[in-house]
Design an enzyme around this catalytic site. Structure first.
Site, short mmCIF file in Angstrom:
data_model
loop_
_atom_site.label_atom_id
_atom_site.label_comp_id
_atom_site.label_asym_id
_atom_site.label_seq_id
_atom_site.Cartn_x
_atom_site.Cartn_y
_atom_site.Cartn_z
N ASP A 45 -13.38 -14.34 2.82
CA ASP A 45 -13.53 -13.92 4.08
C ASP A 45 -12.86 -14.41 5.00
O ASP A 45 -12.46 -13.76 5.97
CB ASP A 45 -15.14 -13.47 4.09
CG ASP A 45 -16.04 -12.59 3.53
OD1 ASP A 45 -15.41 -11.74 3.08
OD2 ASP A 45 -17.13 -12.83 2.96
N GLY A 46 -12.76 -15.77 4.96
CA GLY A 46 -12.01 -16.46 5.95
C GLY A 46 -10.59 -16.07 6.00
O GLY A 46 -10.03 -16.19 6.94
N ASN A 122 -16.31 -10.94 13.28
CA ASN A 122 -17.88 -11.64 12.84
C ASN A 122 -18.37 -11.90 14.16
O ASN A 122 -19.57 -11.24 14.41
CB ASN A 122 -17.43 -12.94 12.32
CG ASN A 122 -17.28 -12.94 10.92
OD1 ASN A 122 -17.55 -11.77 10.19
ND2 ASN A 122 -17.17 -14.01 9.80
N GLU A 123 -18.21 -12.83 14.91
CA GLU A 123 -19.01 -13.18 15.96
C GLU A 123 -17.84 -13.95 17.05
O GLU A 123 -16.88 -14.45 16.84
CB GLU A 123 -20.08 -13.95 15.68
CG GLU A 123 -19.82 -15.29 15.40
CD GLU A 123 -19.12 -15.80 14.08
OE1 GLU A 123 -17.81 -16.13 14.17
OE2 GLU A 123 -19.90 -15.42 12.99
N ARG A 148 -31.44 -22.20 28.07
CA ARG A 148 -30.87 -23.51 28.21
C ARG A 148 -30.87 -23.95 26.62
O ARG A 148 -32.01 -23.97 25.98
CB ARG A 148 -31.62 -24.45 28.94
CG ARG A 148 -31.31 -25.96 28.97
CD ARG A 148 -32.08 -26.68 29.99
NE ARG A 148 -31.26 -28.07 30.01
CZ ARG A 148 -31.48 -28.96 30.83
NH1 ARG A 148 -32.07 -28.73 31.98
NH2 ARG A 148 -30.89 -30.13 30.86
N ASP A 150 -28.47 -25.22 23.00
CA ASP A 150 -27.33 -25.56 22.27
C ASP A 150 -26.02 -24.34 22.52
O ASP A 150 -25.04 -24.77 22.49
CB ASP A 150 -27.30 -25.82 20.83
CG ASP A 150 -27.90 -26.90 20.46
OD1 ASP A 150 -28.10 -27.86 21.55
OD2 ASP A 150 -28.00 -27.37 19.31
N ALA A 185 -31.03 -23.28 18.96
CA ALA A 185 -31.93 -24.24 19.80
C ALA A 185 -31.92 -24.30 21.13
O ALA A 185 -31.61 -24.80 21.87
CB ALA A 185 -31.19 -25.59 19.46
P1 NAP Z 1 -15.61 -21.88 7.06
O1 NAP Z 1 -16.50 -22.61 7.78
O2 NAP Z 1 -14.31 -22.37 6.21
O3 NAP Z 1 -16.28 -20.76 6.01
C1 NAP Z 1 -17.54 -20.14 6.49
C2 NAP Z 1 -18.43 -19.40 5.40
O4 NAP Z 1 -18.50 -18.11 6.05
C3 NAP Z 1 -17.20 -18.89 4.29
O5 NAP Z 1 -17.73 -19.29 2.96
C4 NAP Z 1 -16.77 -17.78 4.35
O6 NAP Z 1 -16.50 -17.30 3.13
C5 NAP Z 1 -18.18 -17.12 4.99
N1 NAP Z 1 -18.00 -15.87 5.80
C6 NAP Z 1 -16.83 -15.58 6.74
N2 NAP Z 1 -17.28 -14.22 7.13
C7 NAP Z 1 -18.46 -13.95 6.36
C8 NAP Z 1 -19.19 -12.77 6.45
N3 NAP Z 1 -18.94 -11.55 7.50
N4 NAP Z 1 -20.21 -12.73 5.78
C9 NAP Z 1 -20.66 -13.69 4.99
N5 NAP Z 1 -19.96 -14.82 4.90
C10 NAP Z 1 -18.89 -14.95 5.70
O7 NAP Z 1 -14.90 -20.87 8.16
P2 NAP Z 1 -13.77 -19.78 8.08
O8 NAP Z 1 -13.62 -19.42 6.68
O9 NAP Z 1 -12.62 -19.82 9.14
O10 NAP Z 1 -14.79 -18.50 8.59
C11 NAP Z 1 -15.20 -18.62 9.97
C12 NAP Z 1 -16.66 -17.96 10.12
O11 NAP Z 1 -17.38 -18.91 9.53
C13 NAP Z 1 -16.95 -17.53 11.35
O12 NAP Z 1 -16.86 -16.38 11.89
C14 NAP Z 1 -18.65 -17.91 11.15
O13 NAP Z 1 -19.27 -16.60 11.02
C15 NAP Z 1 -18.72 -18.74 9.75
N6 NAP Z 1 -19.68 -19.83 10.30
C16 NAP Z 1 -20.90 -19.98 9.54
C17 NAP Z 1 -21.36 -21.11 9.95
C18 NAP Z 1 -22.82 -21.35 9.35
O14 NAP Z 1 -23.05 -20.14 8.33
N7 NAP Z 1 -23.90 -22.08 9.55
C19 NAP Z 1 -21.25 -22.10 10.81
C20 NAP Z 1 -19.89 -21.92 11.57
C21 NAP Z 1 -19.10 -20.88 10.94
P3 NAP Z 1 -15.19 -17.16 2.21
O15 NAP Z 1 -15.65 -18.51 1.54
O16 NAP Z 1 -15.08 -16.11 1.34
O17 NAP Z 1 -13.90 -17.40 3.31
#
Ligand code: NAP
Length: 267
Positions: A45-46, A122-123, A148, A150, A185
């Protein structure tokens, strides 16, 4: 039909990209990284988030499809073993598309400089590098609360399974044109009080964040994070633009949710 390919960059994804390129050019499809009709993302997804931001300027003309080389993804929902089937389907164009809503974020600076406008698949999240964020939250022109804590996460329906879910937000079907605001938070005491629940806003209901302290903000748009100083307001709403995904077989959203979070028999 013109196509482009985006790889996660690991050897498995690169090998699949080479195969796709060879097969599709044999079918007389044109590899064109400037103006593709279809962008094929190979990775996770990334990787599809990266592909989306590479071609965000031509959402009207470009559709996306994702192949996953790790675990099942929400955007990357084709398996490498389905590659031949997928190639034949792509070669048989025209293809059907489904459209998902996007989030529009506008960051308006205090100094009268030009606003920054982004689209998120995504967001967007708003945090600060140190301490807490404090802002007035306005919804549809009315003061709603003073937050107020995070930070806040504002997600799309298809992004509701990502960061939003980890923050306790609801999973929203992407046929609903909405955005969701989830808290990170929040501080709740006699001075500060927030609603404490995720909020789901329909189309045309704009949410405006008005900072009350002079901190700089870390604002993410999907996988991209930037620091902004001297921010006057941050506006969030359902975007008028949508993202198109090419659909060659049914894979209902709730089945993807089930297979990703409950039981994935195809792993
Ligand atoms: P990353 O930190 O390397 O991976 C974030 C994880 O989120 C990966 O496992 C990715 O899937 C998964 N993901 C991305 N879009 C998704 C969706 N629409 N539904 C379900 N899972 C999804 O960061 P990145 O690959 O650059 O992706 C950025 C995304 O990370 C942000 O948009 C945010 O949504 C997510 N994120 C999640 C958290 C958390 O869950 N605590 C914290 C920060 C950011 P793949 O392994 O298939 O790439």
């Amino acid at each position: 039909m013109k196509f482009a390919i985006q790889s996660r960059g690991d050897s498995t994804s690169n090998e699949i990209c080479t195969k796709i390129k060879n097969y599709l050019t044999e079918f007389n499809l044109e590899l064109n990284e400037e103006t593709p009709d279809l962008v094929i993302s190979v990775g996770g997804d990334g990787t599809l988030l990266e592909a989306f931001h590479t071609y965000v300027h031509r959402l009207k003309h470009t559709a996306f499809i994702g192949i996953h080389t790790g675990h099942l993804g929400f955007y990357a929902d084709w398996q490498p073993k389905e590659l031949e089937k997928l190639i034949i389907e792509i070669a048989r164009t025209p293809f059907q598309v489904v459209e998902y809503p996007l989030l529009e974020i506008k960051i308006i600076p205090n100094d009268g400089e030009k606003e920054h406008r982004f689209l998120a698949l995504n967001e967007s999240s708003v945090k600060t590098p140190e301490g807490s964020v404090v802002f007035d939250v306005e919804i549809k022109g009315e003061h709603f609360e003073t937050f107020r804590g995070d930070g806040l996460c504002i997600s799309t329906p298809s992004g509701s399974t990502a960061y939003n879910k980890a923050l306790g937000g609801a999973i929203i079907h992407p046929s609903l044109e909405a955005i969701q605001i989830t808290e990170m938070a929040s501080i709740n005491n006699r001075v500060f009080r927030t609603v404490g629940s995720p909020l789901i806003l329909p189309k045309h209901h704009t949410c405006i964040l008005r900072p009350l302290n002079e901190r700089s903000f870390l604002i993410t748009v999907d996988h991209i994070t930037k620091e902004y100083k001297d921010v006057k307001t941050i506006e969030c709403r359902v975007a008028k633009e949508k993202v198109k995904f090419a659909r060659f077989r049914p894979f209902p959203f709730w089945k993807r949710v089930h297979d990703s979070f409950i039981d994935d028999n195809q792993a």
